[in-house]
Design a protein around this motif. Structure first.
Motif, mmCIF file in Angstrom:
data_model
loop_
_atom_site.group_PDB
_atom_site.id
_atom_site.type_symbol
_atom_site.label_atom_id
_atom_site.label_comp_id
_atom_site.label_asym_id
_atom_site.label_seq_id
_atom_site.Cartn_x
_atom_site.Cartn_y
_atom_site.Cartn_z
ATOM 1 N N THR A 257 -21.628 -32.934 38.721
ATOM 2 C CA THR A 257 -23.055 -32.753 39.029
ATOM 3 C C THR A 257 -23.925 -33.698 38.210
ATOM 4 O O THR A 257 -25.125 -33.469 38.064
ATOM 5 C CB THR A 257 -23.485 -31.292 38.773
ATOM 6 O OG1 THR A 257 -23.203 -30.966 37.392
ATOM 7 C CG2 THR A 257 -22.760 -30.335 39.691
ATOM 8 N N PHE A 258 -23.315 -34.756 37.691
ATOM 9 C CA PHE A 258 -24.054 -35.695 36.832
ATOM 10 C C PHE A 258 -25.357 -36.172 37.471
ATOM 11 O O PHE A 258 -26.430 -36.086 36.866
ATOM 12 C CB PHE A 258 -23.182 -36.918 36.498
ATOM 13 C CG PHE A 258 -23.980 -38.081 35.993
ATOM 14 C CD1 PHE A 258 -24.446 -38.112 34.688
ATOM 15 C CD2 PHE A 258 -24.304 -39.137 36.839
ATOM 16 C CE1 PHE A 258 -25.209 -39.174 34.227
ATOM 17 C CE2 PHE A 258 -25.068 -40.201 36.383
ATOM 18 C CZ PHE A 258 -25.526 -40.222 35.072
ATOM 19 N N TYR A 259 -25.272 -36.685 38.681
ATOM 20 C CA TYR A 259 -26.444 -37.313 39.298
ATOM 21 C C TYR A 259 -27.594 -36.320 39.457
ATOM 22 O O TYR A 259 -28.739 -36.605 39.088
ATOM 23 C CB TYR A 259 -26.062 -37.910 40.648
ATOM 24 C CG TYR A 259 -27.203 -38.657 41.317
ATOM 25 C CD1 TYR A 259 -27.680 -39.848 40.789
ATOM 26 C CD2 TYR A 259 -27.799 -38.145 42.478
ATOM 27 C CE1 TYR A 259 -28.727 -40.527 41.386
ATOM 28 C CE2 TYR A 259 -28.842 -38.823 43.082
ATOM 29 C CZ TYR A 259 -29.300 -40.012 42.534
ATOM 30 O OH TYR A 259 -30.350 -40.677 43.125
ATOM 31 N N GLN A 260 -27.280 -35.125 39.996
ATOM 32 C CA GLN A 260 -28.320 -34.123 40.220
ATOM 33 C C GLN A 260 -28.965 -33.682 38.902
ATOM 34 O O GLN A 260 -30.192 -33.586 38.791
ATOM 35 C CB GLN A 260 -27.746 -32.906 40.953
ATOM 36 C CG GLN A 260 -27.297 -33.186 42.376
ATOM 37 C CD GLN A 260 -25.870 -33.695 42.442
ATOM 38 O OE1 GLN A 260 -25.275 -34.092 41.447
ATOM 39 N NE2 GLN A 260 -25.302 -33.668 43.642
ATOM 40 N N LEU A 261 -28.111 -33.412 37.893
ATOM 41 C CA LEU A 261 -28.649 -32.945 36.618
ATOM 42 C C LEU A 261 -29.352 -34.073 35.859
ATOM 43 O O LEU A 261 -30.355 -33.831 35.174
ATOM 44 C CB LEU A 261 -27.529 -32.348 35.767
ATOM 45 C CG LEU A 261 -27.053 -30.962 36.218
ATOM 46 C CD1 LEU A 261 -25.832 -30.522 35.423
ATOM 47 C CD2 LEU A 261 -28.178 -29.936 36.076
ATOM 48 N N HIS A 262 -28.840 -35.277 35.960
ATOM 49 C CA HIS A 262 -29.483 -36.439 35.336
ATOM 50 C C HIS A 262 -30.927 -36.566 35.831
ATOM 51 O O HIS A 262 -31.858 -36.748 35.032
ATOM 52 C CB HIS A 262 -28.675 -37.689 35.684
ATOM 53 C CG HIS A 262 -29.198 -38.951 35.089
ATOM 54 N ND1 HIS A 262 -29.072 -39.273 33.753
ATOM 55 C CD2 HIS A 262 -29.847 -40.009 35.674
ATOM 56 C CE1 HIS A 262 -29.617 -40.456 33.528
ATOM 57 N NE2 HIS A 262 -30.093 -40.929 34.679
ATOM 58 N N LEU A 263 -31.118 -36.427 37.136
ATOM 59 C CA LEU A 263 -32.460 -36.510 37.714
ATOM 60 C C LEU A 263 -33.308 -35.296 37.340
ATOM 61 O O LEU A 263 -34.498 -35.423 37.042
ATOM 62 C CB LEU A 263 -32.374 -36.636 39.235
ATOM 63 C CG LEU A 263 -31.716 -37.911 39.786
ATOM 64 C CD1 LEU A 263 -31.733 -37.889 41.307
ATOM 65 C CD2 LEU A 263 -32.420 -39.159 39.265
ATOM 66 N N LYS B 19 -32.464 -36.208 25.692
ATOM 67 C CA LYS B 19 -31.114 -36.322 25.137
ATOM 68 C C LYS B 19 -30.073 -35.884 26.166
ATOM 69 O O LYS B 19 -29.072 -36.565 26.401
ATOM 70 C CB LYS B 19 -30.999 -35.474 23.873
ATOM 71 C CG LYS B 19 -29.613 -35.463 23.217
ATOM 72 C CD LYS B 19 -29.619 -34.545 21.992
ATOM 73 C CE LYS B 19 -28.314 -34.618 21.215
ATOM 74 N NZ LYS B 19 -27.164 -34.037 21.921
ATOM 75 N N HIS B 20 -30.311 -34.741 26.787
ATOM 76 C CA HIS B 20 -29.365 -34.220 27.769
ATOM 77 C C HIS B 20 -29.375 -35.052 29.051
ATOM 78 O O HIS B 20 -28.347 -35.187 29.718
ATOM 79 C CB HIS B 20 -29.663 -32.753 28.070
ATOM 80 C CG HIS B 20 -29.467 -31.851 26.881
ATOM 81 N ND1 HIS B 20 -28.800 -32.240 25.755
ATOM 82 C CD2 HIS B 20 -29.849 -30.564 26.659
ATOM 83 C CE1 HIS B 20 -28.772 -31.244 24.879
ATOM 84 N NE2 HIS B 20 -29.405 -30.222 25.411
ATOM 85 N N HIS B 21 -30.518 -35.602 29.405
ATOM 86 C CA HIS B 21 -30.620 -36.514 30.551
ATOM 87 C C HIS B 21 -29.659 -37.685 30.376
ATOM 88 O O HIS B 21 -28.938 -38.074 31.302
ATOM 89 C CB HIS B 21 -32.070 -36.999 30.659
ATOM 90 C CG HIS B 21 -32.267 -38.237 31.460
ATOM 91 N ND1 HIS B 21 -32.205 -38.265 32.837
ATOM 92 C CD2 HIS B 21 -32.540 -39.513 31.076
ATOM 93 C CE1 HIS B 21 -32.432 -39.496 33.267
ATOM 94 N NE2 HIS B 21 -32.633 -40.276 32.220
ATOM 95 N N TRP B 22 -29.615 -38.239 29.164
ATOM 96 C CA TRP B 22 -28.734 -39.376 28.900
ATOM 97 C C TRP B 22 -27.270 -38.971 28.821
ATOM 98 O O TRP B 22 -26.385 -39.748 29.158
ATOM 99 C CB TRP B 22 -29.134 -40.058 27.578
ATOM 100 C CG TRP B 22 -30.513 -40.636 27.590
ATOM 101 C CD1 TRP B 22 -31.114 -41.323 28.617
ATOM 102 C CD2 TRP B 22 -31.479 -40.569 26.539
ATOM 103 N NE1 TRP B 22 -32.394 -41.687 28.269
ATOM 104 C CE2 TRP B 22 -32.647 -41.241 26.994
ATOM 105 C CE3 TRP B 22 -31.489 -40.014 25.257
ATOM 106 C CZ2 TRP B 22 -33.787 -41.377 26.212
ATOM 107 C CZ3 TRP B 22 -32.623 -40.153 24.469
ATOM 108 C CH2 TRP B 22 -33.752 -40.815 24.942
ATOM 109 N N GLN B 23 -27.005 -37.746 28.389
ATOM 110 C CA GLN B 23 -25.630 -37.344 28.075
ATOM 111 C C GLN B 23 -24.964 -36.490 29.155
ATOM 112 O O GLN B 23 -23.854 -36.006 28.951
ATOM 113 C CB GLN B 23 -25.604 -36.595 26.737
ATOM 114 C CG GLN B 23 -26.002 -37.483 25.572
ATOM 115 C CD GLN B 23 -26.021 -36.752 24.246
ATOM 116 O OE1 GLN B 23 -25.849 -35.538 24.195
ATOM 117 N NE2 GLN B 23 -26.231 -37.481 23.174
ATOM 118 N N MET B 24 -25.620 -36.294 30.293
ATOM 119 C CA MET B 24 -25.004 -35.516 31.366
ATOM 120 C C MET B 24 -23.717 -36.182 31.845
ATOM 121 O O MET B 24 -23.580 -37.408 31.804
ATOM 122 C CB MET B 24 -25.969 -35.371 32.541
ATOM 123 C CG MET B 24 -26.959 -34.245 32.385
ATOM 124 S SD MET B 24 -26.141 -32.645 32.355
ATOM 125 C CE MET B 24 -27.208 -31.771 31.212
#
Length: 200
Positions: free
Chosen positions: A73-79, A64-69
């Motif tokens: 820092t979106f890219y780093q946290l998404h990964l 859920k958080h992967h999709w909603q980052m």
């Protein structure tokens, strides 16, 4: 005179009208020749199913958080969210298969998981990034508490196979995850900023 022969008709047509027959209740264990008492296996399975339920909840929270980052820092946290989710998924499979190895029944359906999980239900809405990270840390801490209790139970009952799995595979994975996520909540200035928030 030839002996009578019984002819069995074999067909490739699937038999779709199958009905469920319960062969083992979820709260039961059947005997497995692995050198452990039924009570030891039962205690391990009960705790492992709690770890399983909380781990599945945590896995879905990471997705859920992967999709909603969002944010810088979106890219780093998404990964990172996806990496952690995949690593948790591996531990989920290990725990579920260990329950079956002990003669128990692994839970897996969402409604069963919701009934026993200790993890707080996240909102359907999208939260700000610090709130999502803090929520993950709290949930992961809950899993770690479950795992530590499992380590104590299995040590007491000499269930060394489960004990080794929990310590070497599950506990260390979750501890590492908490470290990685926690570092994103440290209030440090971005490059080119003084500690008081003023530009150089």
């Amino acid at each position: 005179m030839k002996p009578s022969q019984t002819t069995t008709t074999i067909t490739a047509t699937p038999k779709y009208d199958q009905r469920s027959v319960i062969i083992q209740r979820a709260d039961q264990v059947h005997s497995m020749p692995i050198g452990l008492s039924e009570q030891a296996c039962s205690e391990s399975c009960k705790q492992l199913n709690l770890i399983l339920a909380d781990s599945i909840m945590l896995y879905n929270m990471y997705k859920k958080h992967h999709w909603q980052m969002s944010g810088p820092t979106f890219y780093q946290l998404h990964l990172l969210m996806d990496k952690h989710a995949n690593e948790i998924l591996k531990t989920i499979d290990l725990v579920a298969e260990r329950i079956q190895t002990l003669g128990g029944v692994s839970i897996g359906m969402p409604h069963d998981i919701v009934e026993i999980t200790n993890i707080e239900r996240p909102p359907k809405d999208e939260e700000d990034v610090p709130a999502m990270l803090s929520r993950l840390i709290r949930a992961q801490s809950t899993v770690i508490d479950d795992v530590r209790k499992g380590i104590e139970i299995t040590e007491r009952n000499k269930d060394y196979g489960t004990n080794d799995m929990l310590m070497s595979e599950v506990l260390r994975t979750h501890e590492m995850h908490i470290w990685f996520v926690s570092e994103h909540l440290v209030d440090t200035p971005l490059i080119g900023e003084e500690s008081n928030g003023q530009r150089k």
